[in-house]
Motif scaffolding. Structure first.
Motif, PDB file in Angstrom:
ATOM      1  N   UNK A 167     -17.229   7.914  -0.083  1.00 19.74           N
ATOM      2  CA  UNK A 167     -15.634   8.135  -0.341  1.00 19.74           C
ATOM      3  C   UNK A 167     -14.910   8.841   0.918  1.00 19.74           C
ATOM      4  N   UNK A 168     -13.818   8.080   1.284  1.00 21.85           N
ATOM      5  CA  UNK A 168     -12.996   8.719   2.325  1.00 21.85           C
ATOM      6  C   UNK A 168     -11.401   8.778   1.627  1.00 21.85           C
ATOM      7  N   UNK A 169     -10.680   9.499   2.263  1.00 23.96           N
ATOM      8  CA  UNK A 169      -9.262   9.649   2.029  1.00 23.96           C
ATOM      9  C   UNK A 169      -8.676   8.185   2.135  1.00 23.96           C
ATOM     10  N   UNK A 170      -8.660   7.488   3.253  1.00 20.73           N
ATOM     11  CA  UNK A 170      -8.228   6.177   3.330  1.00 20.73           C
ATOM     12  C   UNK A 170      -8.608   5.210   2.339  1.00 20.73           C
ATOM     13  N   UNK A 171      -9.891   5.068   1.988  1.00 19.34           N
ATOM     14  CA  UNK A 171     -10.346   4.282   1.070  1.00 19.34           C
ATOM     15  C   UNK A 171      -9.813   4.621  -0.341  1.00 19.34           C
ATOM     16  N   UNK A 172      -9.536   5.746  -0.627  1.00 20.95           N
ATOM     17  CA  UNK A 172      -9.151   6.238  -1.958  1.00 20.95           C
ATOM     18  C   UNK A 172      -7.696   5.714  -2.097  1.00 20.95           C
ATOM     19  N   UNK A 173      -6.756   6.027  -0.886  1.00 18.58           N
ATOM     20  CA  UNK A 173      -5.462   5.699  -0.734  1.00 18.58           C
ATOM     21  C   UNK A 173      -5.335   4.098  -1.166  1.00 18.58           C
ATOM     22  N   UNK A 174      -6.033   3.188  -0.409  1.00 16.44           N
ATOM     23  CA  UNK A 174      -6.289   1.705  -0.538  1.00 16.44           C
ATOM     24  C   UNK A 174      -6.411   1.309  -2.281  1.00 16.44           C
ATOM     25  N   UNK A 175      -7.312   2.258  -2.641  1.00 20.54           N
ATOM     26  CA  UNK A 175      -7.791   1.868  -3.964  1.00 20.54           C
ATOM     27  C   UNK A 175      -6.734   2.215  -4.744  1.00 20.54           C
ATOM     28  N   UNK A 176      -5.845   3.217  -4.619  1.00 18.69           N
ATOM     29  CA  UNK A 176      -4.775   3.602  -5.307  1.00 18.69           C
ATOM     30  C   UNK A 176      -3.690   2.306  -5.396  1.00 18.69           C
ATOM     31  N   UNK A 177      -3.203   2.078  -4.187  1.00 17.39           N
ATOM     32  CA  UNK A 177      -2.356   0.999  -3.924  1.00 17.39           C
ATOM     33  C   UNK A 177      -2.763  -0.460  -4.576  1.00 17.39           C
ATOM     34  N   UNK A 178      -4.165  -0.630  -4.404  1.00 17.78           N
ATOM     35  CA  UNK A 178      -4.493  -1.859  -4.785  1.00 17.78           C
ATOM     36  C   UNK A 178      -4.347  -1.994  -6.483  1.00 17.78           C
ATOM     37  N   UNK A 179      -4.300  -0.711  -7.062  1.00 18.30           N
ATOM     38  CA  UNK A 179      -4.618  -0.692  -8.686  1.00 18.30           C
ATOM     39  C   UNK A 179      -2.939  -0.411  -9.194  1.00 18.30           C
ATOM     40  N   UNK A 180      -2.270  -0.327  -8.402  1.00 22.31           N
ATOM     41  CA  UNK A 180      -0.785   0.004  -8.785  1.00 22.31           C
ATOM     42  C   UNK A 180      -0.033  -1.094  -8.955  1.00 22.31           C
ATOM     43  N   UNK A 181       0.904  -1.244 -10.001  1.00 24.66           N
ATOM     44  CA  UNK A 181       1.943  -2.425 -10.434  1.00 24.66           C
ATOM     45  C   UNK A 181       2.902  -2.339  -9.321  1.00 24.66           C
ATOM     46  N   UNK A 182       3.710  -3.339  -9.217  1.00 24.03           N
ATOM     47  CA  UNK A 182       4.716  -3.500  -8.273  1.00 24.03           C
ATOM     48  C   UNK A 182       5.744  -2.556  -8.341  1.00 24.03           C
ATOM     49  N   UNK A 183       6.073  -1.887  -9.405  1.00 22.83           N
ATOM     50  CA  UNK A 183       6.895  -0.922  -9.511  1.00 22.83           C
ATOM     51  C   UNK A 183       6.668   0.394  -8.497  1.00 22.83           C
ATOM     52  N   UNK A 184       5.322   0.695  -9.153  1.00 20.79           N
ATOM     53  CA  UNK A 184       4.577   1.860  -8.289  1.00 20.79           C
ATOM     54  C   UNK A 184       4.571   1.663  -6.832  1.00 20.79           C
TER      55      UNK A 184
END
Length: 293
Positions: A167-184
Protein backbone atom coordinates in the motif's frame (compact mmCIF):
# COMPACT_ATOMS: atom_id res chain seq x y z
CA UNK A 1 -8.49 28.18 -0.72
CA UNK A 2 -12.00 27.52 -2.09
CA UNK A 3 -15.44 26.63 -0.74
CA UNK A 4 -14.41 23.02 -0.10
CA UNK A 5 -10.87 23.17 1.27
CA UNK A 6 -9.37 25.33 4.00
CA UNK A 7 -6.01 24.54 5.64
CA UNK A 8 -6.16 23.77 9.38
CA UNK A 9 -6.41 26.86 11.57
CA UNK A 10 -4.62 25.12 14.44
CA UNK A 11 -2.55 21.96 14.74
CA UNK A 12 -1.37 20.48 18.01
CA UNK A 13 -0.76 17.24 19.90
CA UNK A 14 -0.89 15.73 23.36
CA UNK A 15 0.89 12.90 25.12
CA UNK A 16 -1.35 10.02 26.12
CA UNK A 17 -0.95 8.21 29.41
CA UNK A 18 0.99 5.38 27.76
CA UNK A 19 3.48 7.85 26.24
CA UNK A 20 2.11 7.87 22.70
CA UNK A 21 1.45 11.15 20.90
CA UNK A 22 -2.01 11.99 19.61
CA UNK A 23 -2.09 14.79 17.01
CA UNK A 24 -4.98 16.70 15.47
CA UNK A 25 -6.05 19.63 13.28
CA UNK A 26 -8.75 22.17 14.16
CA UNK A 27 -11.05 24.63 12.43
CA UNK A 28 -13.63 27.02 13.86
CA UNK A 29 -14.00 28.94 17.12
CA UNK A 30 -11.87 27.59 19.96
CA UNK A 31 -14.92 27.61 22.26
CA UNK A 32 -17.23 25.98 19.71
CA UNK A 33 -19.14 22.76 20.27
CA UNK A 34 -16.59 20.02 19.46
CA UNK A 35 -17.15 17.88 16.37
CA UNK A 36 -14.67 15.01 16.12
CA UNK A 37 -13.97 14.24 12.47
CA UNK A 38 -13.11 10.61 11.75
CA UNK A 39 -11.34 10.93 8.42
CA UNK A 40 -11.35 8.60 5.44
CA UNK A 41 -8.90 5.82 4.64
CA UNK A 42 -5.21 6.51 5.09
CA UNK A 43 -5.69 10.23 5.73
CA UNK A 44 -4.21 12.55 8.30
CA UNK A 45 -6.51 15.16 9.80
CA UNK A 46 -5.27 17.87 7.44
CA UNK A 47 -8.27 17.76 5.06
CA UNK A 48 -11.36 19.05 6.85
CA UNK A 49 -14.73 20.18 5.57
CA UNK A 50 -17.27 22.94 6.10
CA UNK A 51 -14.77 25.39 7.59
CA UNK A 52 -16.64 28.44 6.28
CA UNK A 53 -19.78 27.43 8.21
CA UNK A 54 -18.31 26.61 11.61
CA UNK A 55 -18.40 30.09 13.14
CA UNK A 56 -22.05 30.71 12.31
CA UNK A 57 -22.98 27.27 13.65
CA UNK A 58 -20.83 27.63 16.76
CA UNK A 59 -18.91 24.43 16.01
CA UNK A 60 -15.24 23.47 16.27
CA UNK A 61 -14.06 20.72 13.90
CA UNK A 62 -11.35 18.47 15.35
CA UNK A 63 -9.74 16.00 12.94
CA UNK A 64 -7.58 13.57 14.89
CA UNK A 65 -4.77 11.62 13.23
CA UNK A 66 -5.54 7.99 13.99
CA UNK A 67 -2.61 6.12 15.57
CA UNK A 68 0.04 5.40 12.96
CA UNK A 69 -1.31 8.07 10.60
CA UNK A 70 -0.03 11.63 10.33
CA UNK A 71 1.78 12.68 13.48
CA UNK A 72 0.08 10.26 15.89
CA UNK A 73 2.27 7.52 17.33
CA UNK A 74 1.34 4.00 16.20
CA UNK A 75 -0.57 1.80 18.62
CA UNK A 76 1.01 -1.68 18.58
CA UNK A 77 -2.37 -3.39 18.98
CA UNK A 78 -4.73 -0.78 17.52
CA UNK A 79 -8.39 -1.77 17.47
CA UNK A 80 -11.64 0.15 17.25
CA UNK A 81 -11.89 -0.24 21.02
CA UNK A 82 -8.39 1.17 21.60
CA UNK A 83 -9.39 4.13 19.41
CA UNK A 84 -12.32 4.77 21.75
CA UNK A 85 -9.95 4.60 24.73
CA UNK A 86 -7.68 7.21 23.12
CA UNK A 87 -10.60 9.52 22.38
CA UNK A 88 -11.98 9.14 25.89
CA UNK A 89 -8.61 10.27 27.21
CA UNK A 90 -8.59 13.16 24.72
CA UNK A 91 -12.08 14.28 25.76
CA UNK A 92 -11.26 14.09 29.45
CA UNK A 93 -7.94 15.91 29.07
CA UNK A 94 -9.65 18.83 27.32
CA UNK A 95 -12.80 18.81 29.49
CA UNK A 96 -15.04 18.58 26.42
CA UNK A 97 -18.83 18.48 26.72
CA UNK A 98 -21.59 17.80 24.21
CA UNK A 99 -19.16 16.13 21.83
CA UNK A 100 -20.40 15.28 18.34
CA UNK A 101 -18.71 13.21 15.63
CA UNK A 102 -18.64 12.78 11.86
CA UNK A 103 -17.35 9.65 10.13
CA UNK A 104 -16.46 9.84 6.44
CA UNK A 105 -15.91 6.70 4.35
CA UNK A 106 -13.57 4.40 6.34
CA UNK A 107 -13.99 6.76 9.29
CA UNK A 108 -17.53 5.41 9.76
CA UNK A 109 -16.67 2.47 12.07
CA UNK A 110 -14.50 4.78 14.16
CA UNK A 111 -17.40 7.21 14.61
CA UNK A 112 -19.83 4.37 15.32
CA UNK A 113 -17.46 3.08 18.00
CA UNK A 114 -17.43 6.47 19.73
CA UNK A 115 -21.23 6.44 19.73
CA UNK A 116 -21.38 2.85 20.96
CA UNK A 117 -19.05 3.69 23.84
CA UNK A 118 -21.16 6.66 24.91
CA UNK A 119 -18.48 9.25 24.14
CA UNK A 120 -20.56 11.44 21.81
CA UNK A 121 -24.07 12.90 21.81
CA UNK A 122 -24.77 12.29 18.10
CA UNK A 123 -22.95 11.28 14.93
CA UNK A 124 -23.20 11.83 11.20
CA UNK A 125 -22.02 9.06 8.89
CA UNK A 126 -21.24 10.48 5.45
CA UNK A 127 -20.56 8.24 2.44
CA UNK A 128 -19.79 5.77 5.18
CA UNK A 129 -18.38 2.30 4.97
CA UNK A 130 -20.91 -0.23 6.22
CA UNK A 131 -20.10 -3.20 8.44
CA UNK A 132 -19.16 -5.13 5.32
CA UNK A 133 -18.50 -8.33 7.26
CA UNK A 134 -22.16 -8.45 8.37
CA UNK A 135 -23.95 -11.49 6.87
CA UNK A 136 -26.84 -9.43 5.52
CA UNK A 137 -24.49 -7.50 3.22
CA UNK A 138 -22.61 -10.45 1.74
CA UNK A 139 -24.85 -10.77 -1.36
CA UNK A 140 -24.45 -7.04 -2.06
CA UNK A 141 -20.66 -6.80 -2.00
CA UNK A 142 -18.55 -6.20 -5.07
CA UNK A 143 -16.54 -9.39 -5.75
CA UNK A 144 -13.22 -7.65 -5.07
CA UNK A 145 -14.47 -6.36 -1.71
CA UNK A 146 -15.95 -9.75 -0.83
CA UNK A 147 -12.55 -11.38 -1.46
CA UNK A 148 -10.81 -8.91 0.85
CA UNK A 149 -13.38 -9.43 3.61
CA UNK A 150 -12.96 -13.20 3.31
CA UNK A 151 -9.16 -12.98 3.34
CA UNK A 152 -9.26 -10.88 6.52
CA UNK A 153 -11.66 -13.32 8.18
CA UNK A 154 -9.35 -16.23 7.34
CA UNK A 155 -6.05 -14.67 8.45
CA UNK A 156 -6.14 -11.01 9.52
CA UNK A 157 -2.51 -10.95 10.64
CA UNK A 158 -1.16 -12.25 7.34
CA UNK A 159 -3.46 -10.02 5.30
CA UNK A 160 -2.32 -6.97 7.24
CA UNK A 161 1.35 -7.92 6.84
CA UNK A 162 1.08 -8.39 3.09
CA UNK A 163 -1.10 -5.35 2.52
CA UNK A 164 1.27 -3.07 4.44
CA UNK A 165 4.06 -4.09 2.06
CA UNK A 166 2.24 -2.91 -1.06
CA UNK A 167 0.00 0.00 0.00
CA UNK A 168 1.14 3.54 -0.82
CA UNK A 169 -0.38 7.01 -0.67
CA UNK A 170 -0.24 7.34 -4.46
CA UNK A 171 -1.81 3.93 -4.92
CA UNK A 172 -4.67 4.79 -2.58
CA UNK A 173 -5.23 8.10 -4.38
CA UNK A 174 -5.45 6.30 -7.74
CA UNK A 175 -7.87 3.77 -6.24
CA UNK A 176 -10.11 6.54 -4.89
CA UNK A 177 -10.17 8.29 -8.26
CA UNK A 178 -10.85 5.07 -10.16
CA UNK A 179 -13.84 4.25 -7.95
CA UNK A 180 -15.29 7.77 -8.00
CA UNK A 181 -18.32 8.84 -9.97
CA UNK A 182 -17.89 11.56 -12.57
CA UNK A 183 -19.42 14.20 -10.29
CA UNK A 184 -16.96 13.26 -7.52
CA UNK A 185 -13.98 13.15 -9.87
CA UNK A 186 -14.66 16.72 -10.95
CA UNK A 187 -14.24 17.81 -7.34
CA UNK A 188 -11.48 15.45 -6.25
CA UNK A 189 -9.33 16.18 -9.29
CA UNK A 190 -9.75 19.95 -9.28
CA UNK A 191 -6.33 21.47 -8.67
CA UNK A 192 -6.80 22.81 -5.14
CA UNK A 193 -8.84 19.88 -3.84
CA UNK A 194 -6.54 17.26 -5.37
CA UNK A 195 -3.53 18.91 -3.79
CA UNK A 196 -5.22 19.01 -0.38
CA UNK A 197 -6.50 15.42 -0.54
CA UNK A 198 -3.12 14.10 -1.64
CA UNK A 199 -1.38 16.05 1.12
CA UNK A 200 -3.64 14.37 3.68
CA UNK A 201 -2.75 10.97 2.17
CA UNK A 202 0.98 11.70 2.06
CA UNK A 203 0.84 12.72 5.72
CA UNK A 204 -1.25 9.64 6.50
CA UNK A 205 1.47 7.41 5.05
CA UNK A 206 4.40 9.43 6.47
CA UNK A 207 5.17 6.64 8.96
CA UNK A 208 4.64 3.90 6.39
CA UNK A 209 1.56 1.89 5.46
CA UNK A 210 1.15 -0.05 8.72
CA UNK A 211 -1.33 2.41 10.25
CA UNK A 212 -3.59 2.29 7.21
CA UNK A 213 -3.30 -1.49 6.91
CA UNK A 214 -4.36 -1.92 10.54
CA UNK A 215 -7.30 0.46 10.03
CA UNK A 216 -8.41 -1.52 7.00
CA UNK A 217 -8.35 -4.83 8.88
CA UNK A 218 -10.25 -3.32 11.82
CA UNK A 219 -12.83 -1.69 9.55
CA UNK A 220 -13.48 -4.83 7.49
CA UNK A 221 -13.58 -7.21 10.46
CA UNK A 222 -16.53 -7.72 12.78
CA UNK A 223 -17.09 -4.48 14.68
CA UNK A 224 -16.91 -4.71 18.50
CA UNK A 225 -19.92 -2.46 19.00
CA UNK A 226 -23.47 -3.54 18.20
CA UNK A 227 -25.19 -0.99 16.01
CA UNK A 228 -28.59 -2.06 17.30
CA UNK A 229 -27.58 -0.82 20.78
CA UNK A 230 -26.57 2.70 19.70
CA UNK A 231 -29.25 5.02 21.04
CA UNK A 232 -27.77 8.43 20.23
CA UNK A 233 -29.01 10.12 17.05
CA UNK A 234 -27.28 8.90 13.89
CA UNK A 235 -27.54 10.79 10.60
CA UNK A 236 -26.74 8.73 7.51
CA UNK A 237 -25.80 10.81 4.47
CA UNK A 238 -25.27 9.23 1.06
CA UNK A 239 -25.20 10.42 -2.51
CA UNK A 240 -27.10 8.16 -4.88
CA UNK A 241 -24.47 8.76 -7.57
CA UNK A 242 -21.66 7.37 -5.38
CA UNK A 243 -19.92 4.51 -7.19
CA UNK A 244 -17.37 3.55 -4.53
CA UNK A 245 -17.45 -0.18 -3.85
CA UNK A 246 -16.16 0.23 -0.28
CA UNK A 247 -18.91 2.52 0.98
CA UNK A 248 -22.31 1.13 1.91
CA UNK A 249 -23.44 -1.12 -0.97
CA UNK A 250 -27.09 -0.07 -0.50
CA UNK A 251 -26.52 3.58 0.44
CA UNK A 252 -27.18 2.94 4.11
CA UNK A 253 -30.51 1.10 3.76
CA UNK A 254 -29.34 -1.89 5.84
CA UNK A 255 -27.55 0.40 8.28
CA UNK A 256 -30.74 2.40 8.82
CA UNK A 257 -32.65 -0.77 9.71
CA UNK A 258 -30.08 -1.64 12.36
CA UNK A 259 -30.03 1.74 14.12
CA UNK A 260 -32.70 2.66 16.71
CA UNK A 261 -32.42 6.45 16.33
CA UNK A 262 -31.60 7.20 12.72
CA UNK A 263 -32.12 9.82 10.03
CA UNK A 264 -31.40 8.49 6.54
CA UNK A 265 -30.73 10.95 3.72
CA UNK A 266 -29.92 9.80 0.19
CA UNK A 267 -29.43 12.76 -2.14
CA UNK A 268 -30.19 11.74 -5.74
CA UNK A 269 -27.97 14.50 -7.15
CA UNK A 270 -24.82 13.86 -5.08
CA UNK A 271 -22.01 11.32 -5.00
CA UNK A 272 -19.43 10.33 -2.41
CA UNK A 273 -18.19 13.92 -2.15
CA UNK A 274 -21.43 14.92 -0.41
CA UNK A 275 -19.33 15.61 2.71
CA UNK A 276 -18.04 18.74 0.98
CA UNK A 277 -20.94 19.66 -1.30
CA UNK A 278 -23.53 19.60 1.52
CA UNK A 279 -21.21 20.36 4.44
CA UNK A 280 -23.41 23.02 6.01
CA UNK A 281 -26.52 20.82 5.91
CA UNK A 282 -24.60 17.93 7.49
CA UNK A 283 -23.20 20.06 10.31
CA UNK A 284 -26.44 21.94 10.98
CA UNK A 285 -28.45 18.71 11.11
CA UNK A 286 -25.91 17.12 13.46
CA UNK A 287 -26.06 20.08 15.83
CA UNK A 288 -29.86 20.07 15.77
CA UNK A 289 -29.97 16.40 16.74
CA UNK A 290 -29.22 17.14 20.38
CA UNK A 291 -30.06 19.73 22.98
CA UNK A 292 -26.77 21.45 23.74
CA UNK A 293 -26.61 22.94 27.22
Amino acid sequence: MNNFVTPPERQTAMQLNDGRKLAWSEWGPVDGVPVLFCTGAGMSGWLGFGASYLSELGLKLIAIDRPGLGLSTPHPQKTLSSWADDIQEFIQAHHLDNVLAVGFSQGAPFAFTLAGCGLVKAIAIVSGQDELSHPSLKPLLHPDVARIVTAIQQDPVEFERQFAQIATADGLWQLIISMSAECDGLIYQSDIFAQAYQQALQEGFAQGANGYARDLVNALSHWPIKLEDINVPVDLWYGALDTSTVHSPDFGATLALRLPNVSHIVDPQQGGSILWTRARDILAKLKSDVSLT
